[in-house]
Write a protein that holds these residues in place. Structure first.
Motif, mmCIF file in Angstrom:
data_model
loop_
_atom_site.group_PDB
_atom_site.id
_atom_site.type_symbol
_atom_site.label_atom_id
_atom_site.label_comp_id
_atom_site.label_asym_id
_atom_site.label_seq_id
_atom_site.Cartn_x
_atom_site.Cartn_y
_atom_site.Cartn_z
ATOM 1 N N TYR A 179 19.607 -16.795 -1.504
ATOM 2 C CA TYR A 179 20.864 -17.085 -0.816
ATOM 3 C C TYR A 179 21.040 -18.574 -0.521
ATOM 4 N N ILE A 181 19.410 -20.754 1.252
ATOM 5 C CA ILE A 181 19.287 -21.156 2.657
ATOM 6 C C ILE A 181 18.299 -22.312 2.724
ATOM 7 N N ASP A 186 22.516 -23.169 7.640
ATOM 8 C CA ASP A 186 22.885 -22.163 6.644
ATOM 9 C C ASP A 186 22.722 -20.745 7.184
ATOM 10 N N LYS A 189 26.127 -18.487 8.309
ATOM 11 C CA LYS A 189 26.955 -17.718 7.382
ATOM 12 C C LYS A 189 26.203 -16.557 6.735
ATOM 13 N N HIS A 190 24.889 -16.473 6.967
ATOM 14 C CA HIS A 190 24.098 -15.382 6.388
ATOM 15 C C HIS A 190 23.499 -14.481 7.464
ATOM 16 N N TRP A 191 24.125 -14.417 8.624
ATOM 17 C CA TRP A 191 23.562 -13.649 9.733
ATOM 18 C C TRP A 191 23.417 -12.167 9.401
ATOM 19 N N LEU A 193 22.250 -10.778 6.901
ATOM 20 C CA LEU A 193 20.958 -10.481 6.272
ATOM 21 C C LEU A 193 19.893 -10.148 7.312
#
Length: 245
Positions: A179, A181, A186, A189-191, A193
């Protein structure tokens, strides 16, 4: 009572508890024989016990007392064991491993017995001599306490186990690669996951074990990074169990 005095007193108590015969014999020698020799004729038994010669009476009684005390004292001395070394058990994995290694080396190599002690506040217990050592101090997390304790001579750093001992946020490498990260920013926006089973609106941040300074620092960092909107802090221990804050 300072740390040095408390350790000395604890050594006396340990010696007495483990070697009552030897310690008792030494006490009798100091309390009975030595004063008796000092006062000499003044406390000699009646002269008839030694042909009306007080000096010989004193010698005779001294020989009798020594004949009883010395074997008792030697018996305790030969059975003498070194006092137990008490190590802090902070209930996290790396410290448990270090304690196990130290226990094996100290007991097998040097003949001292080792006890690991779970403490409510290891810093206080180390300062007052309740425990003798901790193999992981992480003094960078306790600067104020560490500087005060060392300046007053209550604790001392004897060696370094970890050369650097860095502390950082960690995610699985494959997640970072897949992803892209690369920085803490970063993560926002990927919380999704990292969302937990109880609350699907935010990701989960597993904090370090309670009691450590890092458990107080991490929430402050999350707030500074403006990640509280997308992550909730979960209080974890190093064995994988966690509870929601």
């Amino acid at each position: 009572m300072d740390q040095k005095d408390s350790k000395s007193w604890r050594w006396v108590k340990d010696h007495w508890k483990r070697n009552p015969i030897g310690a008792g014999g030494l006490l009798i020698w100091l309390v009975v024989v030595f004063p008796f020799r000092l006062v000499g004729k003044a406390v000699a038994p009646p002269a008839r016990l030694a042909g009306r010669n007080p000096q010989w009476a004193t010698i005779a009684v001294t020989i009798i007392v020594v004949a009883v005390v010395v074997p008792l004292w030697l018996g305790g001395f030969l059975n003498f064991r070194q006092p137990t070394i008490r190590l802090v058990d902070g209930q996290w994995e790396t410290l448990s491993i270090n304690n196990a290694i130290a226990k094996f080396v100290i007991e097998k190599g040097y003949g001292y017995s080792v006890e690991t002690v779970v403490t409510g506040d290891w810093r206080t217990d180390l300062s007052d001599g309740t425990v003798d050592a901790t193999l992981e101090g992480w003094q960078q997390n306790y600067r104020e306490w560490y500087n005060e304790a060392t300046s007053k001579g209550k604790v001392d750093t004897l060696a370094t186990i970890y050369e650097n001992g860095p502390q950082f946020f960690v995610i699985p490498q494959w997640v970072a690669d897949e992803y892209s990260i690369r920085t803490i920013f970063d993560m926002e926006k990927h919380w999704e996951l990292f969302k937990g089973p109880e609350d699907g609106t935010r990701g989960v941040f597993h904090n370090c074990p309670p009691g450590g300074q890092c458990s107080e620092i991490n929430p402050v960092k999350l707030e500074a990074y403006d990640l509280y909107k997308t992550y909730k802090v979960v209080d974890s221990d190093s064995y994988g169990r966690s509870k929601r804050l």
